[in-house]
Design a protein around this motif. Structure first.
Motif, PDB file in Angstrom:
ATOM      1  N   THR A 184      13.169 -28.966 -30.622  1.00 28.37           N
ATOM      2  CA  THR A 184      12.005 -28.454 -29.899  1.00 28.37           C
ATOM      3  C   THR A 184      12.340 -27.159 -29.171  1.00 28.37           C
ATOM      4  O   THR A 184      11.546 -26.203 -29.182  1.00 28.37           O
ATOM      5  CB  THR A 184      11.506 -29.500 -28.894  1.00 28.37           C
ATOM      6  N   ALA A 185      13.509 -27.098 -28.533  1.00 27.65           N
ATOM      7  CA  ALA A 185      13.885 -25.896 -27.788  1.00 27.65           C
ATOM      8  C   ALA A 185      13.923 -24.669 -28.694  1.00 27.65           C
ATOM      9  O   ALA A 185      13.656 -23.548 -28.239  1.00 27.65           O
ATOM     10  CB  ALA A 185      15.238 -26.110 -27.117  1.00 27.65           C
ATOM     11  N   ARG A 186      14.247 -24.855 -29.964  1.00 23.65           N
ATOM     12  CA  ARG A 186      14.300 -23.726 -30.895  1.00 23.65           C
ATOM     13  C   ARG A 186      12.938 -23.056 -31.078  1.00 23.65           C
ATOM     14  O   ARG A 186      12.860 -21.902 -31.516  1.00 23.65           O
ATOM     15  CB  ARG A 186      14.838 -24.180 -32.253  1.00 23.65           C
ATOM     16  N   TYR A 187      11.868 -23.780 -30.773  1.00 24.15           N
ATOM     17  CA  TYR A 187      10.520 -23.208 -30.905  1.00 24.15           C
ATOM     18  C   TYR A 187      10.029 -22.569 -29.607  1.00 24.15           C
ATOM     19  O   TYR A 187       8.914 -22.042 -29.560  1.00 24.15           O
ATOM     20  CB  TYR A 187       9.532 -24.296 -31.317  1.00 24.15           C
ATOM     21  N   ALA A 188      10.825 -22.619 -28.550  1.00 23.74           N
ATOM     22  CA  ALA A 188      10.372 -22.162 -27.241  1.00 23.74           C
ATOM     23  C   ALA A 188      10.393 -20.644 -27.119  1.00 23.74           C
ATOM     24  O   ALA A 188      11.143 -19.949 -27.809  1.00 23.74           O
ATOM     25  CB  ALA A 188      11.241 -22.782 -26.150  1.00 23.74           C
ATOM     26  N   ASP A 189       9.574 -20.150 -26.194  1.00 16.37           N
ATOM     27  CA  ASP A 189       9.646 -18.744 -25.786  1.00 16.37           C
ATOM     28  C   ASP A 189      10.620 -18.587 -24.625  1.00 16.37           C
ATOM     29  O   ASP A 189      11.322 -17.583 -24.538  1.00 16.37           O
ATOM     30  CB  ASP A 189       8.253 -18.248 -25.387  1.00 16.37           C
ATOM     31  N   ILE A 190      10.639 -19.583 -23.744  1.00 16.33           N
ATOM     32  CA  ILE A 190      11.592 -19.623 -22.639  1.00 16.33           C
ATOM     33  C   ILE A 190      12.273 -20.991 -22.659  1.00 16.33           C
ATOM     34  O   ILE A 190      11.609 -22.026 -22.684  1.00 16.33           O
ATOM     35  CB  ILE A 190      10.906 -19.423 -21.267  1.00 16.33           C
ATOM     36  N   VAL A 191      13.609 -20.989 -22.662  1.00 18.86           N
ATOM     37  CA  VAL A 191      14.386 -22.227 -22.567  1.00 18.86           C
ATOM     38  C   VAL A 191      15.127 -22.213 -21.239  1.00 18.86           C
ATOM     39  O   VAL A 191      15.812 -21.232 -20.912  1.00 18.86           O
ATOM     40  CB  VAL A 191      15.396 -22.356 -23.729  1.00 18.86           C
ATOM     41  N   LEU A 192      15.005 -23.312 -20.495  1.00 26.38           N
ATOM     42  CA  LEU A 192      15.624 -23.408 -19.179  1.00 26.38           C
ATOM     43  C   LEU A 192      16.638 -24.538 -19.155  1.00 26.38           C
ATOM     44  O   LEU A 192      16.381 -25.623 -19.700  1.00 26.38           O
ATOM     45  CB  LEU A 192      14.546 -23.659 -18.119  1.00 26.38           C
ATOM     46  N   PRO A 193      17.798 -24.339 -18.531  1.00 24.32           N
ATOM     47  CA  PRO A 193      18.832 -25.372 -18.517  1.00 24.32           C
ATOM     48  C   PRO A 193      18.523 -26.468 -17.491  1.00 24.32           C
ATOM     49  O   PRO A 193      18.217 -26.182 -16.331  1.00 24.32           O
ATOM     50  CB  PRO A 193      20.088 -24.592 -18.125  1.00 24.32           C
ATOM     51  N   ALA A 194      18.623 -27.719 -17.926  1.00 20.15           N
ATOM     52  CA  ALA A 194      18.319 -28.866 -17.072  1.00 20.15           C
ATOM     53  C   ALA A 194      19.591 -29.616 -16.702  1.00 20.15           C
ATOM     54  O   ALA A 194      20.547 -29.682 -17.486  1.00 20.15           O
ATOM     55  CB  ALA A 194      17.356 -29.816 -17.789  1.00 20.15           C
ATOM     56  N   THR A 195      19.605 -30.180 -15.526  1.00 22.24           N
ATOM     57  CA  THR A 195      20.709 -31.039 -15.111  1.00 22.24           C
ATOM     58  C   THR A 195      20.656 -32.369 -15.859  1.00 22.24           C
ATOM     59  O   THR A 195      19.604 -32.791 -16.338  1.00 22.24           O
ATOM     60  CB  THR A 195      20.632 -31.328 -13.606  1.00 22.24           C
ATOM     61  N   THR A 196      21.795 -33.030 -15.939  1.00 14.80           N
ATOM     62  CA  THR A 196      21.818 -34.436 -16.344  1.00 14.80           C
ATOM     63  C   THR A 196      21.638 -35.287 -15.093  1.00 14.80           C
ATOM     64  O   THR A 196      21.681 -34.785 -13.959  1.00 14.80           O
ATOM     65  CB  THR A 196      23.142 -34.811 -17.021  1.00 14.80           C
ATOM     66  N   SER A 197      21.473 -36.578 -15.287  1.00 15.47           N
ATOM     67  CA  SER A 197      21.307 -37.489 -14.158  1.00 15.47           C
ATOM     68  C   SER A 197      22.541 -37.530 -13.268  1.00 15.47           C
ATOM     69  O   SER A 197      22.455 -37.919 -12.102  1.00 15.47           O
ATOM     70  CB  SER A 197      21.006 -38.899 -14.674  1.00 15.47           C
TER      71      SER A 197
END
Length: 670
Positions: free
Chosen positions: A412-425
């Motif tokens: 899904t991220a490959r289709y994004a215009d903006i990808v943002l890094p998320a934390t893990t739990s």
């Protein structure tokens, strides 16, 4: 070196308490089960035992990125958070000004089941007036069906299975997705208890059973009604219990003659004598316990199947017998005020509601207004949503501005215009209820966020500031939100102190929830439901014959043992243990088509074609095909997901997915 407590965030009923070992440089070295947690009891599954590899994977997303190539190409350039937030806010304002708030849509998944992070986006999109979702890929039909019979998510205590003398595991692979409850049953087994598994294929749990009963997919309600026919006909019911605790038994009696074992056998594939034997074992047991799985609800008959099975303990009084009853989910153990997090009062008015399951259709065909701004949080719809080719067509739209907040460069991220890094739990605060046990847990971060990763809440807090939203829900400390979420913590000082100290606590006395009756309109278990009739469903348990689409085999897509779903696709060792994208089929199904063991084959229907490694096994009956897990396309031979083959049809109730109700054909590769 230190050991810190946290919680598994993944979509699993066990919601394990984890002890993470962290070195002096702030790296997670290992994980183990918390021996003090009353349900985890020191054990973790094979997936979470390797969680350090997931947290510190070289594939982690660590910086914001903007697309620099065609959609889907995976070409991105690094940018700052400030640049990303400014661009997102500008695009949002332009889209809302042109089309109104409903042009914005957020698809949220269950990649993180923590209540605060999982719902962090909701008040933001309520404030905008964005389109909302109904239903999901997982369990809404199960929720609806169970509640029509029981009134709420209440049932037997999971640990009480240690006192049963007969466990029926119905449509669930507990060895892979509920191992801790299965461990409690092993105590009962030492005392002579037996386990019966009812499932369309012989999974890991079925191989441990005293008796495995294969059943045609989607016919579970028919089998339950056949059992009822025998229980009533042979006097194996608890009359005093029925009179005191149930509603509509007289009406149920009128339909049971339609479900004689011979007729039920024709529908289910279970021999009539086996139906009688099963009913007798159930009716003669001291305290029979039924553990229901979510999977059997993911069909066009799913909600009614759950509703019907939930009636069985009412005939024999099992819900009020120590060690007996049934369990679907434990949601009633966590009385909470979700509006504290979700803030529906921020909505400017009623907004459009879309079926989440029909995500591809929504992107391509919903108009007035169309979806022009898409956010994805905790989900991977390019793999996990049905009718996947349709989904990917929608994600390729040039006029669709897409923001994905993720831990990895997913499909899904490959289709994004903006990808943002998320934390893990392991890197953020959260609070966890469970749907398979009764203990509330708080988790503090055990390491600092890697790179520039931000939690869901920190992302939406920053974006709200850019949008000029100053509502207190965006700024309140996480711990304050957690305390307000659960009224019991405000009222009970001892429980609040235990919760804040990191102990697993129970908010309510689960064992007392059914002591006075059932939380239904009648106050009783409802064989007959007036509410179902008002909602347009048959008010009594029923099995409906339905037409099938074209295809020689019924496709099932259960979770994989080592990778569960798409969340563990980045852990190489787990992929190695799982092997390859495999289709399990009966040897005769293969021979008829010239297919041999251990070769790539094509699986197809009107929606598309996917390649799988053929595994020939008697564990799968004739007429059925099983593909466990959802593989990232970069790890498949043809860059196609199993969900190319699944339909976006909805369940009979709850607007859920029918991921286990699809037909396919197979052929040898030429």
């Amino acid at each position: 070196m230190k050991q810190l407590k946290t919680v598994c965030p993944h979509d699993c009923p066990d919601t394990c308490s984890i002890i993470a070992t962290v070195d002096d440089q702030g790296n997670v070295i290992s994980t183990k089960g918390d021996p003090e947690h009353p349900f985890t009891r020191g054990a973790l599954c094979s997936k979470v035992l390797r969680y350090a590899e997931r947290v510190h994977s070289p594939e982690r997303l660590l910086y914001p990125m903007r697309r620099s190539g065609p959609k889907g190409s995976g070409s991105f350039e690094r940018i700052s958070w400030e640049q990303a937030l400014d661009e997102i806010a500008d695009r949002l304002k332009q889209a809302v000004a042109k089309h109104g708030g409903e042009t914005v849509y957020c698809l949220s998944g269950s990649g993180n089941m923590g209540l605060i992070q999982m719902n962090a986006h909701v008040p933001f999109f309520h404030k905008i007036g964005a389109s909302r979702s109904r239903g999901d890929l997982c369990s809404p039909a199960a929720d609806e069906g169970w509640n029509y019979t029981m009134g709420d998510m209440v049932g037997s205590r999971p640990e009480s299975v240690a006192d049963t003398d007969l466990l029926i595991v119905w449509g669930m692979n507990m060895a892979s997705s509920n191992m801790h409850m299965l461990a409690f049953f092993k105590q009962a087994k030492k005392n002579g208890a037996r386990m019966i598994v009812i499932d369309p294929y012989k999974n890991r749990t079925a191989k441990q059973a005293d008796w495995y009963i294969p059943i045609r997919p989607g016919t579970d309600a028919a089998l339950a009604l056949g059992m009822m026919n025998v229980l009533v006909g042979e006097g194996l019911i608890d009359w005093p219990y029925i009179e005191k605790y149930t509603h509509g038994f007289d009406k149920l009696l009128q339909i049971l003659p339609e479900y004689a074992p011979e007729r039920v056998s024709a529908a289910t594939g279970v021999p009539a004598e086996d139906i009688r034997r099963l009913a007798r074992l159930y009716g003669q047991a001291r305290a029979p316990f039924i553990r229901l799985g979510i999977g059997l609800s993911r069909s066009r008959r799913g909600g009614m199947s759950i509703r019907t099975i939930a009636c069985l303990p009412g005939l024999v009084g099992a819900y009020h017998k120590p060690g007996g009853g049934a369990l679907m989910f434990t949601g009633k153990a966590f009385p909470r005020r979700m509006e504290v997090l979700t803030r529906p009062d921020l909505m400017p008015g009623e907004t459009r509601i879309l079926d989440l399951v029909r995500f591809g259709h929504n992107l391509l065909h919903v108009a007035e207004p169309p979806i022009t701004c898409l956010f994805v949080s905790g989900g991977n719809p390019a793999l996990s949503c049905p009718d996947n080719n349709l989904v990917r067509q929608g994600l390729l739209r040039d006029d669709l501005f897409t923001v994905v907040h993720e831990q990895f460069m997913t499909d899904t991220a490959r289709y994004a215009d903006i990808v943002l890094p998320a934390t893990t739990s392991f890197e953020n605060f959260d609070v966890y209820k469970s749907y398979g046990h009764t203990y509330l847990q708080k988790a503090e971060p055990v390491i600092a966020p890697l790179g520039e990763a931000r939690s869901n809440r920190d992302f939406y807090k920053a974006l709200a500031e850019k949008m000029g939203f100053d509502d207190e829900v965006f700024t309140r400390p996480n711990e304050e939100l957690a305390l307000d979420l659960f009224p019991t913590l405000k009222q009970d000082e001892a429980k609040r102190a235990a919760f804040l100290s990191g102990k697993a606590i129970e908010l309510t006395d689960w064992d007392d929830l059914l002591s006075g009756g059932f939380p239904t309109p009648s106050g009783k278990l409802e064989f007959y439901s007036e509410r179902m009739a008002r909602d347009g469903h048959p008010p009594l348990p029923a099995y409906l014959e339905l037409p099938e689409e074209e295809g020689e085999l019924h496709l099932l897509t259960p979770p994989a043992h080592f990778t569960l779903n798409t969340s563990f696709g980045a852990v190489a060792k787990l992929r190695e243990q799982e092997g390859k994208p495999t289709l399990k089929i009966h040897p005769e199904s293969a021979r008829e088509r010239g297919i041999e063991a251990d070769e790539w084959i094509e699986v197809y229907n009107k929606r598309g074609t996917v390649r799988f490694w053929a595994q020939l096994t008697d564990d799968v009956p004739l007429g059925v095909a099983v593909a466990e897990g959802v593989w990232w396309t970069e790890h498949t031979p043809d860059n196609h997901s199993i969900n190319v083959l699944t339909s976006d049809r909805l369940t009979d109730m709850g607007w859920g997915s029918t991921l286990h109700d699809n037909r396919v054909s197979i052929r040898k590769l030429t």
